[in-house]
Structures are given as structure tokens and as C-alpha cells.
Design a protein around this motif. Structure first.
Motif, PDB file in Angstrom:
ATOM      1  N   ALA A 150       0.850  -1.404  -0.293  1.00  0.00           N
ATOM      2  CA  ALA A 150       0.010  -0.540   0.140  1.00  0.00           C
ATOM      3  C   ALA A 150       1.380   1.451  -0.210  1.00  0.00           C
ATOM      4  CB  ALA A 150      -1.028  -0.083   0.785  1.00  0.00           C
ATOM      5  N   HIS A 151       1.496   1.619   0.907  1.00  0.00           N
ATOM      6  CA  HIS A 151       2.998   2.136   0.890  1.00  0.00           C
ATOM      7  C   HIS A 151       4.330   1.992   0.619  1.00  0.00           C
ATOM      8  CE1 HIS A 151      -0.357   4.496   1.400  1.00  0.00           C
ATOM      9  NE2 HIS A 151      -0.783   3.874   2.406  1.00  0.00           N
ATOM     10  N   PRO A 152       4.654   1.625  -0.690  1.00  0.00           N
ATOM     11  CA  PRO A 152       6.206   1.241  -0.748  1.00  0.00           C
ATOM     12  C   PRO A 152       7.439   2.509   0.588  1.00  0.00           C
ATOM     13  CG  PRO A 152       5.038   1.916  -2.608  1.00  0.00           C
ATOM     14  CD  PRO A 152       4.248   3.006  -1.562  1.00  0.00           C
ATOM     15  N   GLY A 153       7.070   2.933   1.127  1.00  0.00           N
ATOM     16  CA  GLY A 153       8.013   3.217   1.247  1.00  0.00           C
ATOM     17  C   GLY A 153       8.252   3.567   3.090  1.00  0.00           C
ATOM     18  N   LEU A 154       7.451   1.676   3.626  1.00  0.00           N
ATOM     19  CA  LEU A 154       7.535   1.593   5.368  1.00  0.00           C
ATOM     20  C   LEU A 154       8.825   1.209   5.590  1.00  0.00           C
ATOM     21  CD1 LEU A 154       5.124   0.345   7.373  1.00  0.00           C
ATOM     22  CD2 LEU A 154       6.261  -1.754   5.674  1.00  0.00           C
ATOM     23  N   ALA A 155       9.133   1.397   6.497  1.00  0.00           N
ATOM     24  CA  ALA A 155       9.933   0.943   7.131  1.00  0.00           C
ATOM     25  C   ALA A 155       9.795  -0.494   8.067  1.00  0.00           C
ATOM     26  CB  ALA A 155      11.140   2.028   7.771  1.00  0.00           C
ATOM     27  N   VAL A 156      10.813  -1.599   8.125  1.00  0.00           N
ATOM     28  CA  VAL A 156       9.735  -2.641   8.823  1.00  0.00           C
ATOM     29  C   VAL A 156      11.560  -2.831   9.720  1.00  0.00           C
ATOM     30  CG1 VAL A 156      10.151  -4.808   9.049  1.00  0.00           C
ATOM     31  CG2 VAL A 156       9.161  -3.737   6.781  1.00  0.00           C
ATOM     32  N   TYR A 157      11.468  -2.823  10.755  1.00  0.00           N
ATOM     33  CA  TYR A 157      12.402  -3.132  12.069  1.00  0.00           C
ATOM     34  C   TYR A 157      11.608  -4.884  12.959  1.00  0.00           C
ATOM     35  CZ  TYR A 157      13.870   1.702  11.494  1.00  0.00           C
ATOM     36  OH  TYR A 157      14.140   2.790  11.496  1.00  0.00           O
ATOM     37  N   ALA A 158      12.858  -5.297  12.830  1.00  0.00           N
ATOM     38  CA  ALA A 158      12.529  -6.865  13.712  1.00  0.00           C
ATOM     39  C   ALA A 158      13.279  -6.942  15.184  1.00  0.00           C
ATOM     40  CB  ALA A 158      13.820  -7.993  12.798  1.00  0.00           C
ATOM     41  N   ALA A 159      12.515  -6.644  15.828  1.00  0.00           N
ATOM     42  CA  ALA A 159      12.775  -7.150  17.352  1.00  0.00           C
ATOM     43  C   ALA A 159      13.232  -8.257  17.324  1.00  0.00           C
ATOM     44  CB  ALA A 159      11.755  -6.712  18.136  1.00  0.00           C
ATOM     45  N   ILE A 160      14.324  -8.767  18.012  1.00  0.00           N
ATOM     46  CA  ILE A 160      15.406  -9.430  18.088  1.00  0.00           C
ATOM     47  C   ILE A 160      15.899  -9.399  19.408  1.00  0.00           C
ATOM     48  CG2 ILE A 160      16.862 -10.811  17.133  1.00  0.00           C
ATOM     49  CD1 ILE A 160      14.814 -10.577  15.109  1.00  0.00           C
ATOM     50  N   PRO A 161      15.506 -11.064  20.256  1.00  0.00           N
ATOM     51  CA  PRO A 161      16.166 -10.778  21.231  1.00  0.00           C
ATOM     52  C   PRO A 161      17.177 -11.537  21.980  1.00  0.00           C
ATOM     53  CG  PRO A 161      14.499 -13.140  20.897  1.00  0.00           C
ATOM     54  CD  PRO A 161      14.226 -11.900  19.733  1.00  0.00           C
ATOM     55  N   ASP A 162      17.670 -11.348  23.244  1.00  0.00           N
ATOM     56  CA  ASP A 162      18.410 -12.291  23.486  1.00  0.00           C
ATOM     57  C   ASP A 162      18.354 -14.242  23.683  1.00  0.00           C
ATOM     58  OD1 ASP A 162      19.907  -9.486  23.395  1.00  0.00           O
ATOM     59  OD2 ASP A 162      19.695  -9.257  25.730  1.00  0.00           O
ATOM     60  N   ALA A 163      19.869 -14.372  23.088  1.00  0.00           N
ATOM     61  CA  ALA A 163      19.621 -15.609  23.399  1.00  0.00           C
ATOM     62  C   ALA A 163      18.521 -15.753  24.515  1.00  0.00           C
ATOM     63  CB  ALA A 163      20.860 -16.159  22.727  1.00  0.00           C
ATOM     64  N   PHE A 164      19.516 -15.593  25.891  1.00  0.00           N
ATOM     65  CA  PHE A 164      19.028 -15.707  27.049  1.00  0.00           C
ATOM     66  C   PHE A 164      19.026 -14.947  28.075  1.00  0.00           C
ATOM     67  CE2 PHE A 164      21.797 -19.745  25.170  1.00  0.00           C
ATOM     68  CZ  PHE A 164      21.142 -20.561  26.092  1.00  0.00           C
ATOM     69  N   PRO A 165      18.256 -14.774  28.779  1.00  0.00           N
ATOM     70  CA  PRO A 165      17.205 -15.630  28.776  1.00  0.00           C
ATOM     71  C   PRO A 165      15.856 -15.601  27.915  1.00  0.00           C
ATOM     72  CG  PRO A 165      16.583 -13.664  30.511  1.00  0.00           C
ATOM     73  CD  PRO A 165      17.605 -13.318  29.430  1.00  0.00           C
ATOM     74  N   GLY A 166      16.472 -15.448  27.299  1.00  0.00           N
ATOM     75  CA  GLY A 166      14.474 -15.129  25.612  1.00  0.00           C
ATOM     76  C   GLY A 166      13.581 -14.595  25.586  1.00  0.00           C
ATOM     77  N   ILE A 167      12.333 -14.087  25.130  1.00  0.00           N
ATOM     78  CA  ILE A 167      11.766 -13.672  25.584  1.00  0.00           C
ATOM     79  C   ILE A 167      10.304 -14.927  24.574  1.00  0.00           C
ATOM     80  CG2 ILE A 167       9.749 -12.125  24.706  1.00  0.00           C
ATOM     81  CD1 ILE A 167      12.097 -10.253  24.511  1.00  0.00           C
ATOM     82  N   GLU A 168       9.399 -15.524  25.962  1.00  0.00           N
ATOM     83  CA  GLU A 168       8.127 -16.462  24.894  1.00  0.00           C
ATOM     84  C   GLU A 168       7.405 -15.794  23.537  1.00  0.00           C
ATOM     85  OE1 GLU A 168       6.052 -19.135  27.434  1.00  0.00           O
ATOM     86  OE2 GLU A 168       6.554 -17.865  29.028  1.00  0.00           O
ATOM     87  N   GLY A 169       7.695 -16.690  22.856  1.00  0.00           N
ATOM     88  CA  GLY A 169       7.335 -16.441  21.438  1.00  0.00           C
ATOM     89  C   GLY A 169       8.220 -16.145  20.534  1.00  0.00           C
ATOM     90  N   LEU A 170       9.460 -16.044  20.681  1.00  0.00           N
ATOM     91  CA  LEU A 170       9.790 -14.724  20.042  1.00  0.00           C
ATOM     92  C   LEU A 170      11.694 -16.012  19.429  1.00  0.00           C
ATOM     93  CD1 LEU A 170       9.869 -11.176  20.533  1.00  0.00           C
ATOM     94  CD2 LEU A 170       8.908 -12.653  18.470  1.00  0.00           C
TER      95      LEU A 170
END
Ligand code: PMP
Length: 309
Positions: free
Chosen positions: A202-222
Motif C-alpha cells: 500500500a505504501h512502498p516507503g514503509l520501514a520495517v524493524y525486527a525486534a530480535i531477543p537476546d538468546a538468554f533468557p529469551g522472550i516467550e514466542g520470539l
């Protein structure tokens, strides 16, 4: 077997069409910069996973995958397992879910409550081991299981393209806005891939950021997705991601508590997304930022997310 589609239809109709809540003022931001989040805890399974699981089950049933009494099989961090168990119960379809043994007690209890079979894997081995266990079971007993495989099933991201993403577009249009920035993490990659594709189309200029958890202790679901050997989900379209931003469990939890004080009761992955979205907002590069509140804070009472006093 003849799934009871009338009862299922009523439950299916309750999935999606979630509110888009505005966090701008609550988090100390000011227009023209605006921050919105999709409140997915209002789904009947209390998480965003109802959307893809519903769509994958519908497609599987339509394709005859459950003929002959085959069981639905998948691996999950727990939330998809709840959606499978709930929707499977409504359909009268047997469900088996492979979950790492350290999934919160609330997840395990609810999957069990809906009558699904729980197969627990070694907590230390994480999601990838649960995934490989489901793969091995499916290969060993093809007549017993229909392996839905949410990490590779295109109906997963399509549910977010046609559902979550399309809803965000409409909800922002109603405010005369469009998203120029989307923030999400990756479990299966369904949310990020489906929503980012839809919003960027819909809007080609969209910026996308991925939130990446540290391996430990981690974040449930990610998934941390950092280490060599981490399984990258087949449906994740990593080319959509402009930047990966690391997030610690501590920051995620702190944001959960801050959101609770604003009346939003959500889990750590939501805290991670909002923390990341706020950091992006402060960079001053974007005007209308959208993120996702993937599940409910109720799911984390037993893991000490909410101290009583
Ligand atoms: N947050 C939570 C709490 C989840 O359970 C999941 C799914 N594992 C996600 C975020 C990530 O969603 P997706 O599978 O669409 O990448």
C-alpha cells in the motif's frame, strides 16, 4: 469424521477485527509522531495466533487433510498450541501439540483443558528442538498426523496479509493516516511477513524493524535468530526487514509493566515490540509507527511477570 462447522463458525467469527490502540500520549510522544498497536489479546484464544491457526485449519480441512481421523500436529511456543487446541475442540478434531517443557504453566494448562495431547520437549533445547520433534513424528506416523507446520505453511502469513495487515490499513485510513514504519519480532515470521507485505504494498516507503531477543533468557514466542544453526522459518521473508534491533528480556518486562500502568495487560513479546517501537520513534525518522500486542499478560502470572506487591 465430519467436523461440526456450525459451532466452529461462531468461534471463527470471533477471531480478528481487533482494536488498534494509540500509545502516543501514554508513552510521552507527541503528534505529528504517532504510535499505534494492534491489541491481539482480545481474540478468543487471547493471542494473535488464532488468526493463522484458524486459516491453516480451514485450508487443511478444505484440502481433506483431516480425513480418516488424522490428528492435527504442530510445534508451538504455546500460543499457537492454545489456538489449535481451542479450535480443534470446537471442530471435534483431535490435536497434538509439541511444546518446549518450559512454556508457561498457563499455556500448558489451557492446551490440556481443551483436550489436546501435549508432547513436551527438553526445555533447554528450545523451539527448534520442538519443531524437529514434530517433523520426526509426522515422518514416522504419516497416517496418524496431519502436520500443519506453521513455520512453513503459507496460510500463516496470508492470515496476516488479509487480516491483521488489511485491518491496520483500514483503521489508519479512517484517521487519514498511513503507516510509514512497522515493528514486530519473529516466531514463525507470519506476523512480520504478512503485515509488512500488505503495508508495504500500500505504501512502498514503509520501514520495517525486527525486534530480535537476546538468546538468554529469551522472550516467550520470539526466536533469537542470531546463532549459527538457528532454524530460520521458511515463511519469513527476511528481505522485508530494513533493520534488526536487539532487545533484552529486562527491557521487554519493564515495558510490560509500563503498559499495564496504562491499562494494557500484555506479555513480554509485546513489551519487546513496544520498547523497540519507542526507540525507533525517538530516532525521529518516522511519523506513524505501528506494532503488535501479541498476547495477554494473564499468560505470565506463573512466571513472575507481575509481582503482587
Ligand atoms: N509473540 C508471542 C507471544 C507469540 O506466541 C508469537 C508466536 N510464537 C509471536 C509473538 C510471533 O509471532 P509470529 O509467529 O507470527 O512470528
Amino acid at each position: 469424521m465430519n467436523p461440526d462447522l456450525s459451532h466452529f463458525g461462531a468461534l471463527a467469527a470471533a477471531v480478528g477485527a481487533t482494536p488498534l490502540v494509540e500509545l502516543t500520549a501514554g508513552l510521552g510522544l507527541a503528534p505529528p509522531l504517532r504510535l499505534f498497536a494492534k491489541l491481539e489479546s482480545v481474540n478468543p484464544g487471547a493471542s494473535i495466533k488464532d488468526r493463522p491457526v484458524l486459516r491453516m485449519l480451514q485450508a487443511g480441512i478444505a484440502a481433506g487433510a483431516l480425513a480418516g481421523g488424522r490428528r492435527v500436529l504442530d510445534s508451538s511456543s504455546g500460543n499457537a498450541g492454545i489456538s489449535y487446541a481451542m479450535l480443534g475442540a470446537a471442530l471435534g478434531v483431535p490435536v497434538s501439540i509439541v511444546v518446549p517443557g518450559n512454556a508457561s504453566a498457563e499455556r500448558l494448562a489451557r492446551i490440556h483443558a481443551h483436550g489436546a495431547e501435549l508432547i513436551l520437549t527438553d526445555p533447554l533445547e528450545g523451539y527448534d528442538h520442538a519443531l524437529r520433534t514434530a517433523q520426526a513424528l509426522a515422518a514416522q506416523y504419516p497416517e496418524r498426523y496431519w502436520y500443519c507446520n506453521q513455520y512453513a505453511n503459507a496460510e500463516n502469513w496470508r492470515a496476516h496479509y488479509d487480516g491483521t495487515g488489511a485491518e491496520i490499513l483500514r483503521q489508519l485510513q479512517a484517521l487519514d493516516l498511513h503507516a510509514d514504519c512497522f515493528v514486530a519480532g519473529v516466531g514463525t515470521g507470519g506476523t512480520l511477513t504478512g503485515v509488512a507485505r500488505r503495508l508495504r504494498e500500500a505504501h512502498p516507503g514503509l520501514a520495517v524493524y525486527a525486534a530480535i531477543p537476546d538468546a538468554f533468557p529469551g522472550i516467550e514466542g520470539l526466536k533469537p535468530l542470531g546463532a549459527a544453526g538457528d532454524i530460520v522459518p521458511d515463511i519469513l521473508d527476511a528481505s522485508l526487514i530494513d533493520e534488526r534491533i536487539g532487545i533484552s528480556a529486562e527491557h521487554a518486562v519493564a515495558m510490560c509493566r509500563r503498559l499495564a500502568a496504562l491499562g494494557l495487560f500484555v506479555g513480554p513479546s509485546s513489551g519487546a515490540y513496544v520498547h523497540t517501537a519507542l526507540a525507533v520513534a525517538r530516532s525521529g525518522r518516522h511519523r506513524t509507527i505501528v506494532t503488535i500486542l501479541s498476547d495477554s499478560g494473564e499468560r505470565y502470572l506463573s512466571v513472575g511477570l507481575w509481582p503482587a506487591g
